[in-house]
Design an enzyme around this catalytic site. Sequence first.
Site, PDB file in Angstrom:
ATOM      1  N   GLY A 241     -21.781   4.806  14.378  1.00  0.00           N
ATOM      2  CA  GLY A 241     -21.217   3.984  15.040  1.00  0.00           C
ATOM      3  C   GLY A 241     -19.938   4.115  15.552  1.00  0.00           C
ATOM      4  O   GLY A 241     -19.189   4.273  16.433  1.00  0.00           O
ATOM      5  N   SER A 242     -18.985   4.381  14.331  1.00  0.00           N
ATOM      6  CA  SER A 242     -17.590   4.393  14.848  1.00  0.00           C
ATOM      7  C   SER A 242     -17.254   5.988  14.964  1.00  0.00           C
ATOM      8  O   SER A 242     -17.611   6.760  14.461  1.00  0.00           O
ATOM      9  CB  SER A 242     -16.637   3.721  13.725  1.00  0.00           C
TER      10      SER A 242
ATOM     11  N   LYS B 115     -20.403   3.582  -5.985  1.00  0.00           N
ATOM     12  CA  LYS B 115     -19.671   2.204  -5.835  1.00  0.00           C
ATOM     13  C   LYS B 115     -19.902   1.853  -7.568  1.00  0.00           C
ATOM     14  O   LYS B 115     -20.633   2.175  -8.285  1.00  0.00           O
ATOM     15  CB  LYS B 115     -20.449   1.014  -5.265  1.00  0.00           C
TER      16      LYS B 115
ATOM     17  N   LYS C 152      -1.068   4.591  -0.957  1.00  0.00           N
ATOM     18  CA  LYS C 152      -1.438   5.157  -0.029  1.00  0.00           C
ATOM     19  C   LYS C 152      -0.858   6.047   1.106  1.00  0.00           C
ATOM     20  O   LYS C 152      -1.271   7.005   1.372  1.00  0.00           O
ATOM     21  CB  LYS C 152      -2.633   3.866   0.869  1.00  0.00           C
TER      22      LYS C 152
ATOM     23  N   ARG D 149       0.677  -1.390  -0.090  1.00  0.00           N
ATOM     24  CA  ARG D 149       0.252   0.003   0.040  1.00  0.00           C
ATOM     25  C   ARG D 149       0.968   1.521   0.025  1.00  0.00           C
ATOM     26  O   ARG D 149       0.601   2.120   0.569  1.00  0.00           O
ATOM     27  CB  ARG D 149      -0.947  -0.144   1.265  1.00  0.00           C
TER      28      ARG D 149
ATOM     29  N   HIS E 206     -17.113  11.534   4.331  1.00  0.00           N
ATOM     30  CA  HIS E 206     -16.079  11.017   3.389  1.00  0.00           C
ATOM     31  C   HIS E 206     -15.088  12.170   3.187  1.00  0.00           C
ATOM     32  O   HIS E 206     -14.126  12.051   2.495  1.00  0.00           O
ATOM     33  CB  HIS E 206     -16.426  10.470   2.208  1.00  0.00           C
TER      34      HIS E 206
ATOM     35  N   CYS F 233     -24.631   2.764   3.084  1.00  0.00           N
ATOM     36  CA  CYS F 233     -23.924   3.791   2.877  1.00  0.00           C
ATOM     37  C   CYS F 233     -24.082   4.076   1.461  1.00  0.00           C
ATOM     38  O   CYS F 233     -23.151   4.506   0.529  1.00  0.00           O
ATOM     39  CB  CYS F 233     -22.373   3.143   2.747  1.00  0.00           C
TER      40      CYS F 233
HETATM   41  N1  GLN Z   1     -21.230   1.198  12.074  1.00  0.00           N
HETATM   42  C1  GLN Z   1     -20.052   1.346  11.050  1.00  0.00           C
HETATM   43  C2  GLN Z   1     -19.384   2.672  11.433  1.00  0.00           C
HETATM   44  O1  GLN Z   1     -19.904   3.656  11.861  1.00  0.00           O
HETATM   45  C3  GLN Z   1     -20.791   1.444   9.690  1.00  0.00           C
HETATM   46  C4  GLN Z   1     -19.874   1.628   8.717  1.00  0.00           C
HETATM   47  C5  GLN Z   1     -20.394   1.770   7.384  1.00  0.00           C
HETATM   48  O2  GLN Z   1     -21.561   1.822   7.090  1.00  0.00           O
HETATM   49  N2  GLN Z   1     -19.508   1.553   6.272  1.00  0.00           N
HETATM   50  O3  GLN Z   1     -18.261   2.550  11.039  1.00  0.00           O
HETATM   51 ZN    ZN Z   2     -21.923   3.917   6.153  1.00  0.00          ZN
END
Ligand code: GLN
Ligand code: ZN
Length: 759
Positions: A432-433, A114, A18, A15, A695, A644
Amino acid sequence: MTTTIIGYPRIGEKRELKFATQKYFKNKITEADLQQTARELRARHWQVVKDAGIDQIPSNDFSFFDTTLDAAYLLNIIPQRYQDLHLPALAEYFALARGYQGVDGDVKALPMKKWFNTNYHYIVPEFTKDTKIQLHGDKIFAEYQEAKALGIQTRPVLVGPYTLLRLGRFIDGTKPADFTAALIKSYSEILSKLAALGADWIQIDEPALVYDQTPADLKLFKQLYDGILASKGELKVLLQTYFGDLRDSLDLVTTLDFDGIGLDFVEGRKNLELLENVKFPADKTLFAGVINGKNIWKAHYAKALSTIDGIKKRTDAPIVLSTSCSLLHVPYTLRFEDKLAANEKRYLAFAEEKLTELSELRQILDSDLHNPLYTANTELFSKPRYEENATLNAKIAALTEADYTRLPARKERLAIQKDEFKLPLLPTTTIGSFPQSPAVRKNRRQLRKGEITREQYDHFNEEETKRWIKFQEEIGIDVLVHGEFERNDMVEYFGEHLDGFRFTQNAWVQSYGTRAVKPPIIWGDVSRREPITVATSVFAQSQTKKIMKGMLTGPVTILNWSFPREDITRELSTKQIALALQDEVLDLEKHGIKIIQIDEAALREKLPLRKSDWFSKYLDWAVPAFRLVASKVQPTTQIHTHMCYSEFNDIIPAIDALDADVISFEASRADLTLLDALQAAHFETEVGPGVYDIHSPRVPSEQEIVDVIHKILAKIPAANVWINPDCGLKTREEPEAKASLINLAKAAQTVRAELEHEN
Ligand code: GLN
Ligand code: ZN
């Protein structure tokens, strides 16, 4: 017979691209340094492909971000707002991909989507009244010359005009027909210029041909290529397709003046059948995609040879052995995988090994079936790879409708839940994250290297969760998350606690720009070995009086973001995963978790490319698999899901049929157009359309978010709306994430106050 590939992974075996690009973004290296790394990688990759015995080597398959963006850039499809920034070329290019925020301007990134049915993302070209298509960049020429200077003749690769138009976004009332003349002119110039530089072939990628085609689509295709091919001169043109078959266009493309046509015989199995009815002309070369460019299993040579045999029976055209799609979609090499058992590695092939497969296939074809390369391969496939879990498969066979049905019906449940939770109007939450900061990653690394104990590792994550709980409480978020610090990745983390998975150390695949994912391999039958998230969620809930959301990855996403098996159906594999997750959901519920989010970030991704196959080949089992996970919980337990993307206009009923209580999805990059469709479809699930784009490092202002919420409320009743970012925040830096969430919480409060005032 000769060999080629459609494209090679550009990120580098470790990578390198990156890491260099990220350093450049942080101003730790100069553009010249980044360009130097890129040059070295390209040189190395051309050499690797050549040394493996591949005859025709692609170039311009390299990209700093995305090859669709490269094509748009080359053709000057650069919206005015980016041109107005007056940035140097590379900075302008990155502004299109990532947005730009500086003293001299503030512009959002172009939308990202995508790429067909993969987890690779492309930047959506934007066509407007101001778009002046003309040759602008010179990357394709420069890279061809760069290879040539190294003594390597390459075949430049370029996304074709038809695919650009099919994938593009047209605003200010523009339409594809407005741009055909200019596209023909520019592609013709590209062809002439490449010929003048000494190229003998160009590869034009037109994967959009594997979608359903209307007569008008085909007319557009013909018009474009009648024009372009008229000026190809000595240069040979390869029309490359992948990800499916040409059931509605093979007869057309074989009559156009292409010198070669690339067909996918893996995902486009039907192409073989099509060659029965459509005569493939003997004066064109058929590039036969027989080595799977998307999956990591070693090729079964007997099958590949029988496909080639089938092709030969149907045409006298010369054949070039190729991959089914670019090797961009598989990891770079097996060489660094020292944790996989040697006897298991024998079943695998990544990009580098696939080069060898192509060359071995050619050698076998040039000799006969006594070739030891062939006998060794046949021997490998003559024995089973793993032991079947017969009890599990019997349980799956015995499932009935009731196992897929949650009671009572959603309307009733939602009323019960409103009563139970007493959340304010427009409840706020996150996906979530939270940022996977250097410290979080270091903690994981130290555990992996054995430098800290499991207790120390957990303790660090718990402190991080506590810190972020405090932050969420302070800014007034309503439904909290623990932050997912224990997860390296939303699929691998689950796979590690399930039987039937295998993991790699370095099998990274590019997802977008500098982001790469490391999909696990579904090796055998899947079942839950132990509770996965229960301890983490219970700890987090114990730290707050607010509701803590449990956080799971859904069965379809686990399957879609893993390398799937090819010896059983995806349907069966997904049901195995769903049953394992059902155990987890019930465990969470038993331990006091009241809201559980089951992410299906990748549900849409594997929708068949042709609409006619959507239900019969996919949704008819994918939707039930999700329902299976959640069907047995109490009415007071609220099930959320997250996706997503926002392009589910056409599958809204299927999304509603997941029977979740709440869904959050990406909306901010796509200007909330989905909302109209939700409104029209009387969508029942409560919705959290992402109110800003995570993003990009850009921080949205409170007012900007207020405006988005107003737009949402114009279409969706306030009682059904949640306020959240459009995805998890793991890729962001802490200051950006916090600043954005503060503005999000304030915006929700502002609009809530307005609504109360109105009533
Ligand atoms: N719960 C995950 C996060 O918040 C969802 C990630 C995702 O949808 N790609 O990272
Ligand atoms: Zn997502």
